[in-house]
Design a protein around this motif. Structure first.
Motif, PDB file in Angstrom:
ATOM      1  N   LEU A 144       0.837  -1.210   0.000  1.00  0.00           N
ATOM      2  CA  LEU A 144       0.000   0.000   0.000  1.00  0.00           C
ATOM      3  C   LEU A 144       0.866   1.253   0.000  1.00  0.00           C
ATOM      4  N   THR A 145       1.932   1.214   0.766  1.00  0.00           N
ATOM      5  CA  THR A 145       2.846   2.362   0.810  1.00  0.00           C
ATOM      6  C   THR A 145       3.456   2.628  -0.553  1.00  0.00           C
ATOM      7  N   ARG A 146       3.866   1.563  -1.239  1.00  0.00           N
ATOM      8  CA  ARG A 146       4.440   1.724  -2.575  1.00  0.00           C
ATOM      9  C   ARG A 146       3.391   2.255  -3.553  1.00  0.00           C
ATOM     10  N   LEU A 147       2.141   1.802  -3.403  1.00  0.00           N
ATOM     11  CA  LEU A 147       1.071   2.252  -4.288  1.00  0.00           C
ATOM     12  C   LEU A 147       0.784   3.740  -4.089  1.00  0.00           C
ATOM     13  N   LEU A 148       0.781   4.199  -2.838  1.00  0.00           N
ATOM     14  CA  LEU A 148       0.410   5.581  -2.535  1.00  0.00           C
ATOM     15  C   LEU A 148       1.548   6.570  -2.747  1.00  0.00           C
ATOM     16  N   THR A 149       2.774   6.147  -2.449  1.00  0.00           N
ATOM     17  CA  THR A 149       3.902   7.087  -2.485  1.00  0.00           C
ATOM     18  C   THR A 149       4.919   6.783  -3.588  1.00  0.00           C
ATOM     19  N   GLY A 150       4.824   5.582  -4.177  1.00  0.00           N
ATOM     20  CA  GLY A 150       5.775   5.218  -5.216  1.00  0.00           C
ATOM     21  C   GLY A 150       7.102   4.723  -4.689  1.00  0.00           C
ATOM     22  N   THR A 151       7.233   4.604  -3.363  1.00  0.00           N
ATOM     23  CA  THR A 151       8.480   4.146  -2.763  1.00  0.00           C
ATOM     24  C   THR A 151       8.173   3.493  -1.425  1.00  0.00           C
ATOM     25  N   THR A 152       9.122   2.750  -0.901  1.00  0.00           N
ATOM     26  CA  THR A 152       8.955   2.131   0.413  1.00  0.00           C
ATOM     27  C   THR A 152       9.987   2.633   1.407  1.00  0.00           C
ATOM     28  N   ILE A 153      10.789   3.609   1.016  1.00  0.00           N
ATOM     29  CA  ILE A 153      11.779   4.178   1.918  1.00  0.00           C
ATOM     30  C   ILE A 153      11.624   5.693   1.931  1.00  0.00           C
ATOM     31  N   GLY A 154      12.147   6.306   2.961  1.00  0.00           N
ATOM     32  CA  GLY A 154      12.085   7.754   3.048  1.00  0.00           C
ATOM     33  C   GLY A 154      10.925   8.246   3.906  1.00  0.00           C
ATOM     34  N   VAL A 155      10.887   9.546   4.107  1.00  0.00           N
ATOM     35  CA  VAL A 155       9.903  10.165   4.992  1.00  0.00           C
ATOM     36  C   VAL A 155       8.479   9.928   4.521  1.00  0.00           C
ATOM     37  N   TRP A 156       8.216  10.142   3.227  1.00  0.00           N
ATOM     38  CA  TRP A 156       6.857   9.986   2.712  1.00  0.00           C
ATOM     39  C   TRP A 156       6.355   8.564   2.886  1.00  0.00           C
ATOM     40  N   ALA A 157       7.227   7.601   2.710  1.00  0.00           N
ATOM     41  CA  ALA A 157       6.824   6.204   2.864  1.00  0.00           C
ATOM     42  C   ALA A 157       6.454   5.893   4.311  1.00  0.00           C
ATOM     43  N   ALA A 158       7.122   6.544   5.265  1.00  0.00           N
ATOM     44  CA  ALA A 158       6.837   6.281   6.679  1.00  0.00           C
ATOM     45  C   ALA A 158       5.512   6.882   7.118  1.00  0.00           C
ATOM     46  N   ILE A 159       5.086   7.942   6.456  1.00  0.00           N
ATOM     47  CA  ILE A 159       3.844   8.613   6.850  1.00  0.00           C
ATOM     48  C   ILE A 159       2.647   7.668   6.740  1.00  0.00           C
ATOM     49  N   VAL A 160       2.639   6.805   5.747  1.00  0.00           N
ATOM     50  CA  VAL A 160       1.494   5.907   5.534  1.00  0.00           C
ATOM     51  C   VAL A 160       1.284   4.962   6.724  1.00  0.00           C
ATOM     52  N   PRO A 161       2.271   4.140   7.112  1.00  0.00           N
ATOM     53  CA  PRO A 161       2.033   3.232   8.243  1.00  0.00           C
ATOM     54  C   PRO A 161       1.853   3.953   9.576  1.00  0.00           C
ATOM     55  N   ILE A 162       2.573   5.069   9.773  1.00  0.00           N
ATOM     56  CA  ILE A 162       2.403   5.809  11.024  1.00  0.00           C
ATOM     57  C   ILE A 162       0.970   6.314  11.149  1.00  0.00           C
ATOM     58  N   THR A 163       0.437   6.851  10.067  1.00  0.00           N
ATOM     59  CA  THR A 163      -0.938   7.366  10.076  1.00  0.00           C
ATOM     60  C   THR A 163      -1.948   6.255  10.316  1.00  0.00           C
ATOM     61  N   ILE A 164      -1.797   5.147   9.604  1.00  0.00           N
ATOM     62  CA  ILE A 164      -2.750   4.046   9.720  1.00  0.00           C
ATOM     63  C   ILE A 164      -2.677   3.406  11.106  1.00  0.00           C
ATOM     64  N   SER A 165      -1.504   3.398  11.705  1.00  0.00           N
ATOM     65  CA  SER A 165      -1.360   2.831  13.042  1.00  0.00           C
ATOM     66  C   SER A 165      -1.916   3.755  14.114  1.00  0.00           C
ATOM     67  N   ALA A 166      -1.677   5.062  13.972  1.00  0.00           N
ATOM     68  CA  ALA A 166      -2.059   6.009  15.025  1.00  0.00           C
ATOM     69  C   ALA A 166      -3.537   6.388  14.986  1.00  0.00           C
ATOM     70  N   THR A 167      -4.155   6.341  13.810  1.00  0.00           N
ATOM     71  CA  THR A 167      -5.548   6.783  13.702  1.00  0.00           C
ATOM     72  C   THR A 167      -6.497   5.960  14.574  1.00  0.00           C
TER      73      THR A 167
END
Length: 217
Positions: free
Chosen positions: A78-101
């Motif tokens: 899902l992270t790769r689909l949304l951000t185009g990458t699995t590393i870096g700051v933008w890639a971390a935002i996806v799991p952090i958001t889904i976990s914290a919400t």
């Protein structure tokens, strides 16, 4: 530490602030909306929908029960689909958001449920519409507790951002792993720990003061 490492530490700090800050904006709105739905759609709520409430509650519990490091790996597609990458700051935002919400949603739900039923019933008796009850009764009354809960959520998100460094997400966690752990640089590890402690203390202080202000203004 060398000048180069100090610059790297500053950049890692900025990456962590950006990572957590961007996630926090999404978590605030999404988590608060979820919390409101869980309260208002419950049996006897102003938007009663018990079946939808049960389904959403189960989903929230499922995400909350999943350890962040496992969720981090499971969300890679899902992270790769949304951000185009699995590393870096933008890639971390996806799991952090889904976990914290879901975490924040449950905290917001608890604060909203603490608003006395008599207050809501009084508003209904005065002819208030349901949206007015939400924005003029529930949220204002519960806001001190919600702010306190969001402060706790922010601290948890900082911890999650550090763990995200294990897969190259950037930020302070990544710096601590690459230099403090893999290269046995104790100075870098201690510096990262010190920065994280200060950051958490500042956030906790601001959150506590604002919650206190809302409660006793």
């Amino acid at each position: 530490m060398s000048q180069r490492m100090l610059e790297a530490l500053w950049q890692a700090f900025l990456d962590t602030v950006w990572m957590v800050g961007a996630s926090a904006v999404i978590v605030w709105f999404a988590g608060l909306a979820l919390g409101l739905f869980l309260v208002t759609s419950d049996k006897g709520g102003i938007f009663a929908a018990p079946r939808a409430n049960a389904v959403l509650g189960a989903l929230v519990n499922g995400f909350r029960a999943t350890p962040f490091i496992i969720l981090l790996v499971a969300l890679i597609p899902l992270t790769r689909l949304l951000t185009g990458t699995t590393i870096g700051v933008w890639a971390a935002i996806v799991p952090i958001t889904i976990s914290a919400t879901p975490f924040f949603a449950r905290i917001a739900e608890v604060s909203l449920r603490e608003v006395g039923a008599g207050v809501v019933e009084a508003a209904q008796a005065m002819g208030c519409k349901r949206r007015h009850i939400i924005f003029n009764v529930l949220l204002p009354e519960a806001m001190p507790g919600i702010i306190g809960g969001f402060t706790i959520t922010l601290v948890a998100m900082i911890n999650a951002s550090a763990m995200a460094g294990a897969i190259g997400a950037g930020g302070l966690g990544d710096l601590a792993i690459r230099y403090g752990y893999q290269r046995y640089d104790t100075a870098v590890m201690l510096a990262v720990i010190a920065v994280l402690i200060v950051l958490v203390c500042v956030i906790q202080y601001i959150g506590d003061r604002y919650a206190h202000y809302l409660r006793y203004r």
